[in-house]
Enzyme design. Structure first.
Site, mmCIF file in Angstrom:
data_model
loop_
_atom_site.group_PDB
_atom_site.id
_atom_site.type_symbol
_atom_site.label_atom_id
_atom_site.label_comp_id
_atom_site.label_asym_id
_atom_site.label_seq_id
_atom_site.Cartn_x
_atom_site.Cartn_y
_atom_site.Cartn_z
ATOM 1 N N ASP A 45 43.069 11.878 30.701
ATOM 2 C CA ASP A 45 42.387 10.772 30.032
ATOM 3 C C ASP A 45 41.830 9.767 31.035
ATOM 4 O OD1 ASP A 45 43.325 12.013 27.780
ATOM 5 O OD2 ASP A 45 44.506 10.310 27.057
ATOM 6 N N HIS A 190 46.546 11.361 33.524
ATOM 7 C CA HIS A 190 45.402 10.469 33.718
ATOM 8 C C HIS A 190 44.789 10.655 35.105
ATOM 9 C CE1 HIS A 190 47.920 8.723 30.579
ATOM 10 N NE2 HIS A 190 46.817 8.179 30.082
#
Length: 240
Positions: A45, A190
């Site tokens: 993400d 991430h």
């Protein structure tokens, strides 16, 4: 004064808390894991990030692993070559909002605009977006409505490592993933944002996570591969 506070609290519960619980735990419109399979999905993400994403893509290519990247639309527009590289190398990309703002802090009109503008950006890039993951995994009353309107499949996760935190070490990331993995897990990590240097620690952890889980018999797939059980065609994400 107390009455006003109670009214505000009730509105927040109806607008954010209840929809969030329903979306995360109950809604059939949200994918949380793959059923009855040894598939695993690595998802990343908050990118793309010009500092960290290229290194991550190099690592995935070296290990012959395809991942799914949930991209912030504004960042995607500013780093379009990285997005095109992702797709060219067989990865899948999805939407992770316009500017990475929590749905709990977004009004109905802002929610609509975030979806509308994000879709416009990806169309300008010539990219067919099919997946969506809300920032912070938060939903409000209108999140799933607009995701459904744009025919986006909403993706949650089953495993996360808090890799965005400054307190999380490389070893903790590896431990939270490797020692708690199950068939069909969707892993969220991430490649941007978080504490200073956090994406670098994530990359170092992934360097060991991939070979270990491969050795244990798991197969890494994109979200679309996991949902359909077939090879994902990278060209299907490109309009032009």
């Amino acid at each position: 004064m107390t009455k006003i506070v109670l009214i505000i609290l009730m509105i927040f519960i109806m607008y954010a808390i209840i929809p969030n619980f329903y979306s995360r735990n109950i809604s059939k419109n949200v994918l949380r894991r793959f059923d009855n399979t040894n598939y695993l999905a690595l998802t990343f993400d908050d990118g793309p990030d010009p500092k960290y994403t290229p290194e991550l893509l190099d690592l995935l290519k070296k290990n012959e692993v395809k991942a799914t990247f949930f991209l912030v639309a504004d960042k995607a527009y500013k780093n379009k070559e990285l997005v095109y590289r992702m797709i060219k190398e067989g990865h899948e990309v999805g939407l992770h909002s316009l500017k990475h703002k929590s749905a709990w802090l977004t009004t109905p009109l802002q929610t609509k605009y975030n979806f509308d503008r994000s879709i416009e950006i990806f169309k300008e890039l010539g990219i067919n977006i099919k997946l969506f993951r809300p920032p912070w995994g938060t939903f409000n009353l209108f999140t799933l409505y607009y995701a459904t309107k744009y025919r986006l499949k909403t993706i949650f996760w089953t495993k996360e490592a808090k890799d965005w935190s400054r307190k999380t070490t490389v070893e903790q990331i590896k431990d939270r993933i490797i020692n708690n993995i199950n068939n069909g897990d969707i892993i969220v990590l991430h490649d941007s944002n978080g504490a200073e240097g956090a994406p670098k620690r994530t990359i170092e952890a992934v360097r060991d996570i991939i070979p270990k889980l491969k050795h244990d018999g798991y197969e890494f797939v994109t979200i679309s591969q996991g949902m359909g059980g077939v090879e994902f065609e990278q060209d299907s994400q490109i309009y032009i």
